[in-house]
Design a protein around this motif. Structure first.
Motif, mmCIF file in Angstrom:
data_model
loop_
_atom_site.group_PDB
_atom_site.id
_atom_site.type_symbol
_atom_site.label_atom_id
_atom_site.label_comp_id
_atom_site.label_asym_id
_atom_site.label_seq_id
_atom_site.Cartn_x
_atom_site.Cartn_y
_atom_site.Cartn_z
ATOM 1 N N PHE A 110 4.392 -5.819 16.558
ATOM 2 C CA PHE A 110 3.564 -4.665 17.815
ATOM 3 C C PHE A 110 2.849 -3.605 17.505
ATOM 4 C CE2 PHE A 110 7.021 -7.488 19.344
ATOM 5 C CZ PHE A 110 6.086 -8.401 20.136
ATOM 6 N N ASN A 111 1.527 -3.528 17.571
ATOM 7 C CA ASN A 111 0.875 -2.336 16.808
ATOM 8 C C ASN A 111 0.867 -2.341 15.340
ATOM 9 O OD1 ASN A 111 0.605 -0.956 19.483
ATOM 10 N ND2 ASN A 111 2.890 -0.966 19.354
ATOM 11 N N LEU A 112 0.309 -3.036 14.906
ATOM 12 C CA LEU A 112 0.825 -3.545 12.877
ATOM 13 C C LEU A 112 -0.973 -3.523 12.342
ATOM 14 C CD1 LEU A 112 1.933 -3.790 10.620
ATOM 15 C CD2 LEU A 112 2.598 -5.850 10.733
ATOM 16 N N TYR A 120 8.404 9.586 14.691
ATOM 17 C CA TYR A 120 8.314 8.813 15.493
ATOM 18 C C TYR A 120 8.735 7.770 16.363
ATOM 19 C CZ TYR A 120 6.138 4.113 16.361
ATOM 20 O OH TYR A 120 5.129 3.061 17.214
ATOM 21 N N TRP A 136 3.690 6.690 6.561
ATOM 22 C CA TRP A 136 4.801 5.804 7.239
ATOM 23 C C TRP A 136 6.192 6.825 7.514
ATOM 24 C CZ3 TRP A 136 3.543 5.150 11.996
ATOM 25 C CH2 TRP A 136 2.041 4.380 12.409
ATOM 26 N N ASP A 182 9.605 -3.734 7.663
ATOM 27 C CA ASP A 182 8.512 -2.468 7.298
ATOM 28 C C ASP A 182 8.035 -2.479 6.175
ATOM 29 O OD1 ASP A 182 7.762 -0.701 9.882
ATOM 30 O OD2 ASP A 182 7.286 -0.021 7.890
ATOM 31 N N ILE A 183 7.313 -1.891 5.800
ATOM 32 C CA ILE A 183 7.296 -0.865 4.608
ATOM 33 C C ILE A 183 7.430 0.465 4.035
ATOM 34 C CG2 ILE A 183 5.221 -2.407 3.674
ATOM 35 C CD1 ILE A 183 3.568 0.246 4.797
ATOM 36 N N THR A 232 -3.995 -2.743 8.874
ATOM 37 C CA THR A 232 -3.826 -3.187 7.583
ATOM 38 C C THR A 232 -4.952 -3.564 7.547
ATOM 39 O OG1 THR A 232 -3.839 -5.628 8.690
ATOM 40 C CG2 THR A 232 -1.649 -4.833 7.993
ATOM 41 N N PRO A 288 0.760 -1.473 0.144
ATOM 42 C CA PRO A 288 0.294 0.418 -0.015
ATOM 43 C C PRO A 288 1.416 1.076 -0.498
ATOM 44 C CG PRO A 288 0.119 -0.950 2.209
ATOM 45 C CD PRO A 288 0.541 -1.845 1.068
ATOM 46 N N CYS A 310 8.515 -3.193 11.879
ATOM 47 C CA CYS A 310 8.947 -2.710 13.167
ATOM 48 C C CYS A 310 9.309 -1.648 13.073
ATOM 49 C CB CYS A 310 10.429 -3.497 12.782
ATOM 50 S SG CYS A 310 11.824 -3.123 11.503
ATOM 51 N N GLY A 311 8.455 -0.345 12.306
ATOM 52 C CA GLY A 311 9.165 0.786 12.959
ATOM 53 C C GLY A 311 10.793 0.867 11.858
ATOM 54 N N ALA A 321 9.287 -5.160 3.228
ATOM 55 C CA ALA A 321 8.625 -5.588 2.691
ATOM 56 C C ALA A 321 7.217 -5.587 3.976
ATOM 57 C CB ALA A 321 9.052 -7.040 2.630
ATOM 58 N N ASP A 322 6.199 -5.838 2.711
ATOM 59 C CA ASP A 322 4.998 -5.163 3.178
ATOM 60 C C ASP A 322 4.295 -7.148 3.699
ATOM 61 O OD1 ASP A 322 1.944 -5.518 1.524
ATOM 62 O OD2 ASP A 322 3.959 -7.195 1.703
ATOM 63 N N ILE A 323 3.413 -7.191 4.809
ATOM 64 C CA ILE A 323 3.332 -8.569 5.630
ATOM 65 C C ILE A 323 3.446 -10.136 4.156
ATOM 66 C CG2 ILE A 323 1.563 -10.374 6.952
ATOM 67 C CD1 ILE A 323 0.768 -7.424 7.871
ATOM 68 N N GLU A 337 10.145 -9.475 12.370
ATOM 69 C CA GLU A 337 9.206 -9.003 12.740
ATOM 70 C C GLU A 337 8.954 -7.938 11.434
ATOM 71 O OE1 GLU A 337 10.997 -5.442 15.398
ATOM 72 O OE2 GLU A 337 8.775 -4.840 16.651
ATOM 73 N N MET A 341 11.205 4.982 8.439
ATOM 74 C CA MET A 341 11.283 3.283 9.303
ATOM 75 C C MET A 341 13.033 3.033 9.034
ATOM 76 S SD MET A 341 9.351 4.302 11.362
ATOM 77 C CE MET A 341 7.668 5.030 11.964
HETATM 78 C C1 LIG Z 1 2.504 2.216 14.773
HETATM 79 S S1 LIG Z 1 3.761 1.705 14.209
HETATM 80 C C2 LIG Z 1 4.672 0.122 14.805
HETATM 81 C C3 LIG Z 1 6.067 0.507 15.129
HETATM 82 C C4 LIG Z 1 6.861 -0.843 15.683
HETATM 83 N N1 LIG Z 1 5.827 -1.994 15.765
HETATM 84 C C5 LIG Z 1 6.406 -0.369 17.619
HETATM 85 O O1 LIG Z 1 5.442 -1.011 18.146
HETATM 86 O O2 LIG Z 1 6.396 1.166 18.302
HETATM 87 C C6 LIG Z 1 3.791 0.843 12.518
HETATM 88 C C7 LIG Z 1 4.564 0.619 11.328
HETATM 89 O O3 LIG Z 1 3.772 -0.890 10.808
HETATM 90 C C8 LIG Z 1 4.185 -0.400 9.280
HETATM 91 N N2 LIG Z 1 3.350 -0.905 8.158
HETATM 92 C C9 LIG Z 1 2.141 -0.318 8.418
HETATM 93 N N3 LIG Z 1 1.665 -1.390 7.455
HETATM 94 C C10 LIG Z 1 2.546 -2.446 7.068
HETATM 95 C C11 LIG Z 1 2.657 -3.943 6.283
HETATM 96 N N4 LIG Z 1 1.022 -3.654 5.439
HETATM 97 N N5 LIG Z 1 3.376 -4.375 6.043
HETATM 98 C C12 LIG Z 1 4.566 -3.858 7.043
HETATM 99 N N6 LIG Z 1 4.592 -2.909 8.427
HETATM 100 C C13 LIG Z 1 3.387 -2.565 8.076
HETATM 101 C C14 LIG Z 1 4.237 1.144 9.008
HETATM 102 O O4 LIG Z 1 5.291 1.774 8.244
HETATM 103 C C15 LIG Z 1 5.200 1.522 11.177
HETATM 104 O O5 LIG Z 1 6.466 1.646 11.423
#
Ligand SMILES: C[S@@+](CC[C@H](N)C(=O)[O-])C[C@H]1O[C@@H](n2cnc3c(N)ncnc32)[C@H](O)[C@@H]1O
Length: 208
Positions: A113-115, A16, A9, A69-70, A119, A2, A49-50, A95-97, A46, A74
């Motif tokens: 975490f927090n991901l 962040y 991000w 991460d995408i 999506t 996406p 990963c941010g 990479a995305d998921i 992970e 980050m």
């Molecule tokens: C809220 S941050 C969380 C970062 C870290 N995991 C934390 O807990 O601090 C969300 C992260 O997910 C990544 N992200 C968003 N959509 C994603 C996707 N489809 N696949 C992989 N990463 C994604 C964003 O780029 C961002 O770095």
């Protein structure tokens, strides 16, 4: 992948990285509970990963972590932090998921975490994440569960209109747990850290 999400991000990455952890007690607790499922010879992935904070904290507990991460911005911050820390068991992957899942490798533990609330298709994202876990391994996740929080919904929608919030999927704790089980995983531990706004911590094992 996406692209609007990636751009969002990338844009907020520096802020962040500078932002303190919002609830340190909850963060440390879930980090400890995560460690309880990791072993020194584990290979870990992970997702989302941010800036790599959690991957770097767990790097000494496992054999290797791929932090994905995408957002390339980050990841660049994460790679700088890893170089400063001399962490040679962490590498960073753009990479995305779904792309990570398509690569075909599997891991002893997959962390997210927090991901998942970010999506667009939660069942698909959970299925992709589950496919990355080795039989007997774990998917360990923390997900904001914001269903039934209309004020947050209005705020996120308004901020999204001016590019200050990402797209968010509003899911309840019950629905998230149901979908994790539907992805073929067996839930072995849960919690809510922090309680407000609720972030569901789930450790789920892949049978095998
Ligand atoms: C809220 S941050 C969380 C970062 C870290 N995991 C934390 O807990 O601090 C969300 C992260 O997910 C990544 N992200 C968003 N959509 C994603 C996707 N489809 N696949 C992989 N990463 C994604 C964003 O780029 C961002 O770095």
């Amino acid at each position: 992948m996406p692209r609007d999400s990636e751009a969002f991000w990338d844009k907020v990455s520096a802020k962040y990285a500078a932002r303190p952890v919002s609830d340190p007690a909850s963060y440390e607790h879930t980090l400890e509970r995560t460690r309880a499922y990791l072993s020194a010879d584990d290979r870990v992935l992970e997702l989302g990963c941010g800036t790599g904070t959690t991957a770097l904290k767990l790097a000494g507990d496992v054999a290797h972590i791929t932090a994905s991460d995408i957002s390339s911005e980050m990841l660049a911050i994460g790679a700088r932090k890893a170089a400063e820390a001399g962490a040679d068991t962490v590498d960073f992957l753009h990479a995305d998921i779904h792309k990570a899942a398509a690569a075909g490798a599997t891991y002893d533990a997959v962390l997210a975490f927090n991901l998942f609330h970010l999506t667009e298709d939660l069942p698909e994202s959970l299925a992709a994440a589950a496919s990355l876990v080795k039989p007997g391994g774990h998917l360990i996740s923390k997900t904001a569960c914001l269903a039934g929080k209309p004020l947050i919904g209005v705020l996120v929608a308004a901020m999204g209109l001016v590019g200050k919030a990402p797209k968010v999927t509003f899911v309840s704790i019950e629905e998230l747990d149901r979908q994790i089980s539907a992805a073929g995983l067996e839930i072995v531990e849960t919690g809510v850290f922090p309680k407000s706004p609720p972030a569901r911590f789930v450790v789920a094992r892949k049978p095998g």
